[in-house]
Design a protein around this motif. Structure first.
Motif, PDB file in Angstrom:
ATOM      1  N   SER A  64      42.546  11.734  63.232  1.00  0.00           N
ATOM      2  CA  SER A  64      43.701  11.525  62.351  1.00  0.00           C
ATOM      3  C   SER A  64      44.463  10.269  62.746  1.00  0.00           C
ATOM      4  N   ARG A  65      44.445   9.943  64.022  1.00  0.00           N
ATOM      5  CA  ARG A  65      45.149   8.753  64.498  1.00  0.00           C
ATOM      6  C   ARG A  65      44.343   7.477  64.278  1.00  0.00           C
ATOM      7  N   THR A  66      43.049   7.554  64.520  1.00  0.00           N
ATOM      8  CA  THR A  66      42.223   6.342  64.430  1.00  0.00           C
ATOM      9  C   THR A  66      41.677   6.085  63.031  1.00  0.00           C
ATOM     10  N   HIS A  67      41.552   7.129  62.225  1.00  0.00           N
ATOM     11  CA  HIS A  67      41.067   6.981  60.846  1.00  0.00           C
ATOM     12  C   HIS A  67      41.977   7.821  59.939  1.00  0.00           C
ATOM     13  N   GLN A  68      43.132   7.273  59.649  1.00  0.00           N
ATOM     14  CA  GLN A  68      44.193   8.030  59.002  1.00  0.00           C
ATOM     15  C   GLN A  68      43.818   8.501  57.599  1.00  0.00           C
ATOM     16  N   ASN A  69      44.500   9.596  57.201  1.00  0.00           N
ATOM     17  CA  ASN A  69      44.363  10.134  55.842  1.00  0.00           C
ATOM     18  C   ASN A  69      42.909  10.450  55.503  1.00  0.00           C
ATOM     19  N   PHE A  70      42.250  11.180  56.414  1.00  0.00           N
ATOM     20  CA  PHE A  70      40.873  11.638  56.203  1.00  0.00           C
ATOM     21  C   PHE A  70      39.906  10.479  55.938  1.00  0.00           C
ATOM     22  N   GLY A  71      40.172   9.344  56.613  1.00  0.00           N
ATOM     23  CA  GLY A  71      39.305   8.177  56.484  1.00  0.00           C
ATOM     24  C   GLY A  71      39.656   7.256  55.334  1.00  0.00           C
ATOM     25  N   ARG A  72      40.677   7.595  54.577  1.00  0.00           N
ATOM     26  CA  ARG A  72      41.065   6.782  53.407  1.00  0.00           C
ATOM     27  C   ARG A  72      41.438   5.366  53.808  1.00  0.00           C
ATOM     28  N   CYS A  73      41.973   5.202  55.036  1.00  0.00           N
ATOM     29  CA  CYS A  73      42.427   3.897  55.508  1.00  0.00           C
ATOM     30  C   CYS A  73      41.349   3.129  56.265  1.00  0.00           C
ATOM     31  N   THR A  74      40.148   3.706  56.353  1.00  0.00           N
ATOM     32  CA  THR A  74      39.046   3.059  57.063  1.00  0.00           C
ATOM     33  C   THR A  74      37.993   2.595  56.066  1.00  0.00           C
ATOM     34  N   PRO A  75      37.688   1.283  56.035  1.00  0.00           N
ATOM     35  CA  PRO A  75      36.663   0.788  55.101  1.00  0.00           C
ATOM     36  C   PRO A  75      35.333   1.515  55.290  1.00  0.00           C
ATOM     37  N   ASP A  76      34.718   1.863  54.183  1.00  0.00           N
ATOM     38  CA  ASP A  76      33.375   2.468  54.168  1.00  0.00           C
ATOM     39  C   ASP A  76      33.330   3.867  54.799  1.00  0.00           C
ATOM     40  N   MET A  77      34.479   4.531  54.934  1.00  0.00           N
ATOM     41  CA  MET A  77      34.474   5.908  55.437  1.00  0.00           C
ATOM     42  C   MET A  77      34.938   6.841  54.320  1.00  0.00           C
ATOM     43  N   SER A  78      34.088   7.783  53.928  1.00  0.00           N
ATOM     44  CA  SER A  78      34.457   8.779  52.924  1.00  0.00           C
ATOM     45  C   SER A  78      35.142   9.947  53.614  1.00  0.00           C
ATOM     46  N   TRP A  79      35.823  10.770  52.843  1.00  0.00           N
ATOM     47  CA  TRP A  79      36.445  11.958  53.453  1.00  0.00           C
ATOM     48  C   TRP A  79      35.381  12.915  53.983  1.00  0.00           C
ATOM     49  N   GLN A  80      34.198  12.943  53.319  1.00  0.00           N
ATOM     50  CA  GLN A  80      33.122  13.807  53.802  1.00  0.00           C
ATOM     51  C   GLN A  80      32.631  13.358  55.177  1.00  0.00           C
ATOM     52  N   SER A  81      32.434  12.047  55.333  1.00  0.00           N
ATOM     53  CA  SER A  81      31.953  11.545  56.625  1.00  0.00           C
ATOM     54  C   SER A  81      33.019  11.723  57.702  1.00  0.00           C
TER      55      SER A  81
END
Length: 258
Positions: A64-81
């Protein structure tokens, strides 16, 4: 049961009432137990559930800290991944020697199971509360820090036709308590912030977040010992109830000072 006159008066100023989901309307049923049972079905045995619980909490906070909002703020990261990685990291934290192939299978199965009624239960009084608000003629919505599977979870729990809109933080691109998510809920409704009420279980995310956005709010949370004097204006204690059932009873029988 017919609405009481007091309930109608208490909500008279509001045109929109929104709810949080997790631990407000729905509660997870022993998630660590589900992790352990699914892992055992995939051939991972000898699980220490206390250690699994600690690892899950640690890895959930880290992700949650490194990839906030279930990965929404990380390029190429889906919520599933994002969730797959939480599961894999949790079990790896517990035992680094576990088969990566088995962990991938466990993670994929859990991703499906946690979107079903097998993993959730209704908070007592939740269905009645939502129905009362609907019968009062209000627009009723959801504002939740959740991934896009929220629609699927609510449908599985019989809430699919109870809300006029469902707003999850992943699709919104912003999480509570950011005022932007509360503003987004008002878009297209022609409703002013002071005509909106939010109900949730977290002081910072729900109660304070809504009030800082110009809304009114109510908090579902176990109460601390009663103070010697009445709560001051602005004190969350005057809007805090130990359960939804207690909150509904207060709305039905007492004048609420918003």
């Amino acid at each position: 049961m017919p609405l009481t006159a007091q309930f109608v008066r208490n909500l008279q100023r509001f045109r929109l009432v929104t709810f949080d989901v997790t631990d407000t309307l729905l509660r997870l049923k022993e998630p660590t137990k589900q992790y352990a049972e699914t892992a055992e079905q995939c051939g991972i045995t000898g699980i220490n559930k206390a250690q699994l619980e600690r690892c899950f909490r640690q890895q959930f906070k880290l992700m949650s800290r490194t990839h906030q909002n279930f990965g929404r703020c990380t390029p190429d990261m889906s919520w599933q991944s994002w969730w797959l990685q939480v599961v894999i990291n949790t079990f790896t934290c517990m035992d680094a020697s576990l088969s990566k192939a088995k962990l991938q299978t466990v993670a994929e199965q859990l991703l499906v199971i946690f979107r079903t009624s097998a993993c959730w239960t209704h908070i007592e009084g939740a269905t009645d509360f939502v129905q009362h608000v609907r019968e009062a003629g209000k627009c009723v919505g959801i504002i939740s820090n959740f991934d896009p599977s929220l629609h699927q979870v609510l449908s599985a729990m019989g809430f699919n036709d109870k809300f006029d809109f469902i707003l999850n933080s992943y699709d919104a691109g912003v999480m509570k308590p950011d005022p932007a998510i509360f503003q987004l809920a008002l878009q297209g409704l022609n409703i002013a912030p002071d005509q909106a009420l939010h109900i949730g279980n977290q002081l910072d995310m729900d109660y304070t977040g809504a009030r800082n956005s110009g809304w009114s709010s109510l908090l579902v949370q176990p109460k601390q010992p009663a103070p010697a004097s009445a709560p001051e204006p602005g004190d969350p204690a005057r809007h805090t109830y130990a359960s939804l059932a207690e909150m509904l009873l207060a709305l039905e029988t007492q004048a609420i000072a918003w």
